[in-house]
Write an enzyme that holds these catalytic residues in place. Structure first.
Site, PDB file in Angstrom:
ATOM      1  N   ILE A 244      22.070  23.080  53.677  1.00 41.68           N
ATOM      2  CA  ILE A 244      23.121  22.109  53.400  1.00 41.68           C
ATOM      3  C   ILE A 244      23.039  21.059  54.502  1.00 41.68           C
ATOM      4  O   ILE A 244      22.504  21.314  55.580  1.00 41.68           O
ATOM      5  CB  ILE A 244      24.526  22.750  53.336  1.00 41.68           C
ATOM      6  CG1 ILE A 244      24.827  23.590  54.579  1.00 41.68           C
ATOM      7  CG2 ILE A 244      24.681  23.579  52.081  1.00 41.68           C
ATOM      8  CD1 ILE A 244      26.224  24.227  54.558  1.00 41.68           C
ATOM      9  N   ASP A 245      23.552  19.879  54.232  1.00 45.39           N
ATOM     10  CA  ASP A 245      23.436  18.779  55.178  1.00 45.39           C
ATOM     11  C   ASP A 245      24.166  19.060  56.491  1.00 45.39           C
ATOM     12  O   ASP A 245      25.103  19.874  56.535  1.00 45.39           O
ATOM     13  CB  ASP A 245      24.003  17.492  54.569  1.00 45.39           C
ATOM     14  CG  ASP A 245      23.229  17.028  53.344  1.00 45.39           C
ATOM     15  OD1 ASP A 245      22.038  17.368  53.243  1.00 45.39           O
ATOM     16  OD2 ASP A 245      23.826  16.341  52.503  1.00 45.39           O
ATOM     17  N   LYS A 246      23.779  18.352  57.524  1.00 50.72           N
ATOM     18  CA  LYS A 246      24.388  18.509  58.844  1.00 50.72           C
ATOM     19  C   LYS A 246      25.911  18.416  58.788  1.00 50.72           C
ATOM     20  O   LYS A 246      26.612  19.238  59.373  1.00 50.72           O
ATOM     21  CB  LYS A 246      23.835  17.434  59.787  1.00 50.72           C
ATOM     22  CG  LYS A 246      24.532  17.376  61.143  1.00 50.72           C
ATOM     23  CD  LYS A 246      24.051  16.183  61.949  1.00 50.72           C
ATOM     24  CE  LYS A 246      24.854  16.032  63.236  1.00 50.72           C
ATOM     25  NZ  LYS A 246      24.464  14.823  63.992  1.00 50.72           N
TER      26      LYS A 246
END
Length: 312
Positions: A143-145
């Protein structure tokens, strides 16, 4: 720094990737490698299609076999770090964590410490799958930062292969919650729009890219709350799992995620990064064959925003 022997990667092209440019396809497979580096590998004879050298602009065909030899190079040592983990579940095969907002999942240029990988290397020691290499041990999806929430870590190759297959077949359950700018025109709906690399910025994705090189992407959304300040609280269920999928799809229907300055607008009220949380992850356990489901509580910063916006 550690010597990394040359490694061979092989891909069989399916119908979804047919007609895609070879260099663009490989750029998607190796996030840590630039397109220019992929093109150099091709020119140097390290990329073969059906055991024959081809130009990097080659248009892939279904059932092509692409072989890539990544030559020996110097890579940074990825060190185990004693970083606290919010563990939702753990056994000998899998580890389910609630990743905090702001934490990068795996090391890459500019982020060789403080990542989730550094943390799980300390926690799991030598018990991590090695399929994705030394830079991404145990990592089967991301998942994105700035997206928080549920993430599966695989502790051996057996579990990694089984979970990867469920993700590929879209049988794993993934439900997110987020806040969008503007009110949704319908209480629930589906965004069915293929996603590919943006032609002007390879770090961005877009729907129906001008190049025509894209992959199917389907997001189900449902409104679960609204604010009189022109924001909606929504739940998203992924049918596919493309890079930035929810962010790109919501922006495509003019309802970008609050805080998303990559795909949205510079809103007067925005936190740092998109307000998006991977709440639920469900899958069939690779060893017991029993369905398991875990839920990561919405983080405090998220609930504070809900209060400020008076969303109910």
């Amino acid at each position: 720094m550690t010597e990394n022997p040359g490694k061979l990667f092989t891909f069989q092209i399916d119908s979804a990737a047919a007609e895609e440019r070879l260099d663009l396809f490989l750029t998607d497979q190796f996030d840590e490698l630039s397109r220019s580096y992929i093109q150099k590998l091709s020119k140097d004879g390290f990329v073969l299609v059906n055991n024959k050298p081809v130009k990097c602009g080659y248009s892939l065909r279904e059932n092509d076999v692409v072989s890539v030899m990544i030559p020996e190079k110097i890579v940074p040592d990825i060190l185990a770090e004693d970083i606290p983990l919010n563990i939702l579940y753990e056994d000998e095969d899998v580890l389910i964590v609630n990743k905090p907002k702001g934490m990068v999942v795996h090391p890459a240029a500019g982020h060789y410490s403080g990542t989730l990988v550094n943390a799980i290397m300390y926690h799991c020691r030598d018990s991590l799958s090695g399929i994705n290499g030394i830079m991404r041990p145990g990592i089967v999806h991301r998942i994105d930062k700035d997206t928080s929430g549920s993430l599966i870590i695989c502790k051996n190759d057996f579990s990694h292969n089984a979970i990867a297959l469920q993700l590929k077949d879209h049988t794993a359950k993934r439900i997110y919650k987020g806040i969008v700018c503007g009110h949704l025109k319908e209480a629930e709906g589906i965004v069915d729009a293929p996603i590919g690399r943006d032609g002007k910025d390879r770090k961005k994705m877009c729907v129906n890219p001008p190049s025509g090189i894209s992959r199917p992407a389907i997001t189900h959304y449902r409104k679960i709350g609204e604010s009189d300040k022109n924001y909606d609280y929504a739940e998203f269920r992924l049918e596919t799992g493309r890079t930035h999928q929810i962010r790109v799809h919501m922006a495509s229907i003019y309802r970008p995620l609050l805080g998303d300055l990559v795909y949205g607008n510079d809103d007067m009220f925005h936190p740092e990064g998109q307000v998006l949380h991977a709440e639920v992850i469900g899958f069939v356990h690779p060893r017991t064959n029993e369905y398991m489901e875990f839920s990561a509580p919405v983080p405090e910063y998220f609930t504070e925003i809900l209060k400020k916006l008076n969303i109910s």
